[in-house]
Design an enzyme around this catalytic site. Structure first.
Site, PDB file in Angstrom:
ATOM      1  N   THR A 240       0.839  -1.200   0.000  1.00  0.00           N
ATOM      2  CA  THR A 240       0.000   0.000   0.000  1.00  0.00           C
ATOM      3  C   THR A 240       0.874   1.250   0.000  1.00  0.00           C
ATOM      4  O   THR A 240       0.403   2.341   0.309  1.00  0.00           O
ATOM      5  CB  THR A 240      -0.952   0.030   1.215  1.00  0.00           C
ATOM      6  OG1 THR A 240      -0.179  -0.083   2.419  1.00  0.00           O
ATOM      7  CG2 THR A 240      -1.967  -1.094   1.160  1.00  0.00           C
ATOM      8  N   ARG A 242       4.147   2.373  -2.493  1.00  0.00           N
ATOM      9  CA  ARG A 242       4.313   2.835  -3.861  1.00  0.00           C
ATOM     10  C   ARG A 242       4.615   1.628  -4.747  1.00  0.00           C
ATOM     11  O   ARG A 242       5.374   0.731  -4.353  1.00  0.00           O
ATOM     12  CB  ARG A 242       5.462   3.860  -3.966  1.00  0.00           C
ATOM     13  CG  ARG A 242       5.132   5.243  -3.422  1.00  0.00           C
ATOM     14  CD  ARG A 242       4.108   5.956  -4.304  1.00  0.00           C
ATOM     15  NE  ARG A 242       3.853   7.333  -3.887  1.00  0.00           N
ATOM     16  CZ  ARG A 242       2.924   7.706  -3.020  1.00  0.00           C
ATOM     17  NH1 ARG A 242       2.177   6.772  -2.436  1.00  0.00           N
ATOM     18  NH2 ARG A 242       2.738   8.973  -2.731  1.00  0.00           N
ATOM     19  N   GLU A 271       0.821   2.321 -12.889  1.00  0.00           N
ATOM     20  CA  GLU A 271      -0.589   2.620 -12.602  1.00  0.00           C
ATOM     21  C   GLU A 271      -1.036   3.957 -13.197  1.00  0.00           C
ATOM     22  O   GLU A 271      -2.232   4.182 -13.407  1.00  0.00           O
ATOM     23  CB  GLU A 271      -0.834   2.648 -11.097  1.00  0.00           C
ATOM     24  CG  GLU A 271      -0.173   3.813 -10.381  1.00  0.00           C
ATOM     25  CD  GLU A 271      -0.424   3.802  -8.875  1.00  0.00           C
ATOM     26  OE1 GLU A 271      -0.897   4.821  -8.356  1.00  0.00           O
ATOM     27  OE2 GLU A 271      -0.130   2.775  -8.219  1.00  0.00           O
ATOM     28  N   HIS A 303      -5.161   2.241  -5.798  1.00  0.00           N
ATOM     29  CA  HIS A 303      -4.501   3.269  -4.987  1.00  0.00           C
ATOM     30  C   HIS A 303      -5.528   4.043  -4.165  1.00  0.00           C
ATOM     31  O   HIS A 303      -5.615   5.271  -4.209  1.00  0.00           O
ATOM     32  CB  HIS A 303      -3.712   4.224  -5.882  1.00  0.00           C
ATOM     33  CG  HIS A 303      -2.589   4.929  -5.173  1.00  0.00           C
ATOM     34  ND1 HIS A 303      -1.415   5.279  -5.796  1.00  0.00           N
ATOM     35  CD2 HIS A 303      -2.459   5.347  -3.883  1.00  0.00           C
ATOM     36  CE1 HIS A 303      -0.622   5.899  -4.931  1.00  0.00           C
ATOM     37  NE2 HIS A 303      -1.240   5.935  -3.761  1.00  0.00           N
ATOM     38  N   TYR A 306      -5.642   5.386   1.053  1.00  0.00           N
ATOM     39  CA  TYR A 306      -5.673   6.671   1.774  1.00  0.00           C
ATOM     40  C   TYR A 306      -7.063   7.312   1.773  1.00  0.00           C
ATOM     41  O   TYR A 306      -7.325   8.231   2.548  1.00  0.00           O
ATOM     42  CB  TYR A 306      -4.696   7.653   1.108  1.00  0.00           C
ATOM     43  CG  TYR A 306      -5.254   8.271  -0.163  1.00  0.00           C
ATOM     44  CD1 TYR A 306      -5.857   9.526  -0.126  1.00  0.00           C
ATOM     45  CD2 TYR A 306      -5.221   7.597  -1.373  1.00  0.00           C
ATOM     46  CE1 TYR A 306      -6.399  10.084  -1.285  1.00  0.00           C
ATOM     47  CE2 TYR A 306      -5.752   8.146  -2.519  1.00  0.00           C
ATOM     48  CZ  TYR A 306      -6.342   9.385  -2.472  1.00  0.00           C
ATOM     49  OH  TYR A 306      -6.886   9.935  -3.597  1.00  0.00           O
TER      50      TYR A 306
END
Length: 333
Positions: A240, A242, A271, A303, A306
């Protein structure tokens, strides 16, 4: 995280901030929070580029998203437009050439949002991985309710290796204590109460390896083919952090051969241009992503670890506060 307060004199003269790559939910928060801080945001959904750097003219501070690589020509154009401060709405700033920014008179700043968002998501991915959640859900969706080989494992019986024990890694360690598993950690600085060991030893001993170290030239492909080869047969990889922390081709080989038990990836090499967009009717050029998604023991998410209401509020608030603090320091420096 404590809420930021604007510097005491900023209310007298509103500070303009150009916000690039701003999604709708971020725009709502910028418009809501900016007046409290004595700031005036100029908001655009367009990613920052050399072509639209002029949008920032008149504002010394800009805010950029983490999805866009801020190139040298873009930084030069921003500097020529009068920008002196670039605040990225992320913890990582590997998408910005900080040294070049400084050479053209631009300071780069980042934010430190709630680590709980990523830590919670990381533990969720661990649980999904060791309980075969992807295969179970897919079979259930087509009304196949057999257990077959769906037997999972319990975290208390496993050793989890946490690579990088900054704010997020430390929050992951704290959560894992509640599961009763053994926790190993690797970091250049020992920041947690976990057992700190060398990276190679952590890989040899861990049933789950989770990556939380910043991306830099030194950590690019930190988990490379050699180190993946050191991992326990049947081990799981969680990322989680990079995408480029992990040599994806080497990971795919280890997964396809059956050497590793599975992976859960919220970030991925290549990505950019794929995540955060609707590709249902578009071809995916990233063949490695397609191979990963075909595997029954690999979870991929775009991604999003967060992305919680609390963290997003932190990000916007700190972005504004950082710009105001920079301006205040320059006025009084």
């Amino acid at each position: 995280m404590t809420r930021s307060e604007p510097p005491p004199d900023t209310a007298r003269q509103p500070t303009g901030i150009t916000v690039y790559g701003c999604e709708r939910d971020e725009a709502v928060l910028f418009r809501e929070m900016a007046p409290r801080f004595g700031a005036v945001p100029t908001i655009t959904a367009a990613a920052v580029s050399e072509a639209n750097a002029e949008l920032a003219r008149g504002n010394r501070c800009v805010s950029v998203d983490h999805r866009t690589r801020v190139t040298k020509p873009t930084l030069l154009a921003l500097g020529q437009a009068g920008v002196a401060y670039v605040s990225t709405r992320s913890i990582g700033y590997d998408h910005i050439d900080v040294a070049y920014a400084e050479s053209v008179g631009i300071t780069v700043g980042n934010v430190a949002y709630s680590p709980d968002s990523v830590a919670d998501y990381t533990v969720m991915l661990m649980l999904m991985a060791v309980r075969n959640a992807k295969s179970l859900v897919r079979r259930t969706d087509v009304h196949d309710y057999r257990l077959d080989d769906a037997r999972g494992r319990e975290l208390r019986d496993l050793t989890v290796g946490v690579v990088g024990t900054g704010r997020i890694g430390a929050a992951v360690v704290a959560r894992l204590r509640g599961f009763g598993c053994r926790v190993l950690a690797h970091d250049n600085r020992q920041k947690t109460a976990a057992d700190h060991v060398g990276l190679d030893e952590l890989l040899r001993l861990s049933d789950i390896v989770t990556l939380h170290t910043p991306l830099s030239a030194d950590t690019h492909h930190l988990l490379n083919r050699r180190r993946i080869g050191l991992m326990r047969p049947g081990a799981f990889v969680i990322n989680t952090g990079r995408g480029p922390l992990l040599d994806t081709e080497a990971l795919v080989s280890a997964l396809e051969s059956g050497r590793l038990g599975g992976a859960a990836l919220d970030v991925l090499e290549g990505e950019e241009g794929i995540f955060y967009a609707d590709h249902r009717n578009k071809p995916i050029e990233n063949k490695t992503l397609l191979r990963l998604q075909e595997l029954p023991n690999v979870l991929v998410s775009p991604h999003t670890a967060y992305y919680t209401d609390h963290a997003l509020s932190d990000i916007v608030e700190q972005s504004i506060a950082n710009c105001l603090t920079f301006e205040s320091g320059n006025r009084h420096g």
